[in-house]
Design a protein around this motif. Structure first.
Motif, PDB file in Angstrom:
ATOM      1  N   UNK A 150       1.613  -0.181  -4.563  1.00  0.00           N
ATOM      2  CA  UNK A 150       0.964  -0.235  -3.255  1.00  0.00           C
ATOM      3  C   UNK A 150       1.250   1.068  -2.523  1.00  0.00           C
ATOM      4  N   UNK A 151       0.190   1.676  -1.981  1.00  0.00           N
ATOM      5  CA  UNK A 151       0.314   3.010  -1.411  1.00  0.00           C
ATOM      6  C   UNK A 151       0.552   3.048   0.099  1.00  0.00           C
ATOM      7  N   UNK A 152       0.310   1.960   0.788  1.00  0.00           N
ATOM      8  CA  UNK A 152       0.403   2.037   2.254  1.00  0.00           C
ATOM      9  C   UNK A 152       0.791   0.697   2.863  1.00  0.00           C
ATOM     10  N   UNK A 159      -8.012   2.078  10.695  1.00  0.00           N
ATOM     11  CA  UNK A 159      -7.702   2.515   9.325  1.00  0.00           C
ATOM     12  C   UNK A 159      -8.132   1.373   8.411  1.00  0.00           C
ATOM     13  N   UNK A 160      -9.251   1.586   7.722  1.00  0.00           N
ATOM     14  CA  UNK A 160      -9.944   0.497   7.048  1.00  0.00           C
ATOM     15  C   UNK A 160      -9.180  -0.155   5.911  1.00  0.00           C
ATOM     16  N   UNK A 161      -8.135   0.486   5.400  1.00  0.00           N
ATOM     17  CA  UNK A 161      -7.399  -0.114   4.277  1.00  0.00           C
ATOM     18  C   UNK A 161      -6.573  -1.321   4.721  1.00  0.00           C
ATOM     19  N   UNK A 162      -6.372  -1.482   6.037  1.00  0.00           N
ATOM     20  CA  UNK A 162      -5.540  -2.575   6.536  1.00  0.00           C
ATOM     21  C   UNK A 162      -6.378  -3.738   7.042  1.00  0.00           C
ATOM     22  N   UNK A 190      -3.254   1.486  -8.391  1.00  0.00           N
ATOM     23  CA  UNK A 190      -2.503   1.095  -7.187  1.00  0.00           C
ATOM     24  C   UNK A 190      -3.401   0.514  -6.108  1.00  0.00           C
ATOM     25  N   UNK A 191      -2.854  -0.457  -5.394  1.00  0.00           N
ATOM     26  CA  UNK A 191      -3.546  -1.081  -4.274  1.00  0.00           C
ATOM     27  C   UNK A 191      -3.426  -0.174  -3.059  1.00  0.00           C
TER      28      UNK A 191
END
Length: 374
Positions: free
Chosen positions: A168-170, A221-224, A315-316
């Motif tokens: 997981x990157x973030x 931040x669209x990844x969240x 990775x996610x």
């Protein structure tokens, strides 16, 4: 020792957050010593708990950190089918407090130690085991501060929080604080003779509500999920009876921040509102409970590519929960999350990890060691 046997020993130590951890630290040090590896105990300012750091391979060469915390959340909640501090096996499931979060990772890493010690590593693998992560990452900053004297600057840190062995990157950053307002008690028939602490707190609560609503408008931040920073009132306590002027009121606030936003800054308007109350005769105490930064590792970062290769899974982008990874990144060390178990099993009765997940994590660590021989 096999990973399951090691996990059994680790779960047997009730290393609850905020309590002394000397027993589990001593056991891990002894285990590492039995394989010819010296570990450095790094006492924290509390005086009764420590971080633990060890290096396998050449300490003067940049390598990789395997990071995990030794503490667990309490296990006093109802619903446990057996003693939470005694590992219980049912088929592939291994039940016990901390089995997933995150003594399973520690057990898998320690089970790989004999293979790592027997490998001629050109790049070192460091073990960085912390305390009081569950209180808001209180222990690991002291260890990170000592890294320059312990090893060459690492190439990256793998934080073994439960992620189903997908990197997981973030994650978001977090800050939490407790506000205590003290007024003056008295009979409710004479409000002119008292100072109502709950009434005073309502101004800060209103500020929290306004700020929480404002954050939904961005930045994004669209990844969240949700894709914006957030703020909430988590607890509220005060008053004794309806006919007594409450002289004390206490509230706890939490902010979670997207990348590039300091979570402590999100709480600043609330603190400012609280600090205006002494002008009205109230006493206030604002106490920071925890704070850690967000993690944001680029998709093309070498560490992200490495974990994708080691796990065989892309990775996610991000998760909602927080870890120590952001603290390593803030110190200039690339960091990523990857560990056995599922976060959905953590902090619950009958927490468990699968034996197959332990083996998969151990295999990943041993594969990393093979990369470090090239």
């Amino acid at each position: 020792m096999q990973a399951i046997e090691i996990l059994e020993r680790l779960v047997g130590f009730p290393s609850v957050v905020g309590t002394p951890n000397g027993e589990i630290v001593a056991w891990i040090r002894h285990y590492l010593k039995s394989h010819g590896i010296a570990a450095t105990e790094l006492p924290g300012p509390e005086g009764d708990r420590s971080n633990l750091f060890a290096t396998i391979g050449p300490v003067e060469v940049p390598g990789y950190i395997l990071s995990g915390h030794m503490d667990v959340v309490p296990a006093a909640e109802a619903g446990w089918s057996s003693d939470p501090f005694r590992l219980r096996a049912e088929a592939d499931r291994l039940f016990g407090r901390g089995s997933t979060d995150m003594k399973g990772f520690l057990a898998a890493v320690l089970a790989a130690v004999p293979a790592l010690a027997a490998t001629r590593l050109r790049r070192p693998i460091h073990l960085a085991f912390s305390y009081d992560e569950e209180a808001g990452c209180h222990g690991v900053p002291h260890m990170i501060a000592r890294l320059p004297e312990l090893c060459a600057r690492p190439l990256g840190a793998i934080i073994g929080e439960p992620s189903n062995m997908r990197a997981i990157r973030a994650h978001k950053g977090k800050a939490a604080a407790r506000l205590t307002v003290k007024g003056r008690s008295g009979h409710s028939s004479r409000p002119d003779q008292g100072l109502n602490a709950i009434h005073a707190m309502t101004g800060v609560l209103a500020c929290a509500n306004v700020e929480a609503a404002r954050l939904t408008h961005g930045p994004f931040e669209d990844v969240f999920e949700p894709p914006y920073s957030s703020l909430q009132v988590g607890t509220l306590k005060g008053g004794q009876a309806v006919n007594i002027i409450p002289d004390t009121c206490e509230a706890e606030f939490e902010a979670r921040a997207i990348s590039g936003v300091d979570p402590a800054v999100l709480l600043a308007p609330l603190q400012a509102a609280a600090e205006a109350l002494p002008q009205l005769g109230f006493e206030v105490e604002w106490r920071e409970l925890s704070a850690y930064p967000a993690l944001s590792l680029a998709a093309d970062a070498p560490l992200a590519r490495l974990l994708g290769e080691l796990t065989g899974i892309e990775p996610l982008a991000a998760v909602s929960y927080g870890t120590e990874a952001g603290l390593f990144q803030r110190a200039g060390i690339d960091a990523i999350i990857c560990g056995p178990g599922d976060i959905g099993r953590a902090h619950k009765p009958d927490e468990f990890i699968l034996a197959s997940e332990l083996l998969a994590c151990q295999a990943m660590v041993e594969a990393l060691a093979r990369r470090c021989t090239a």
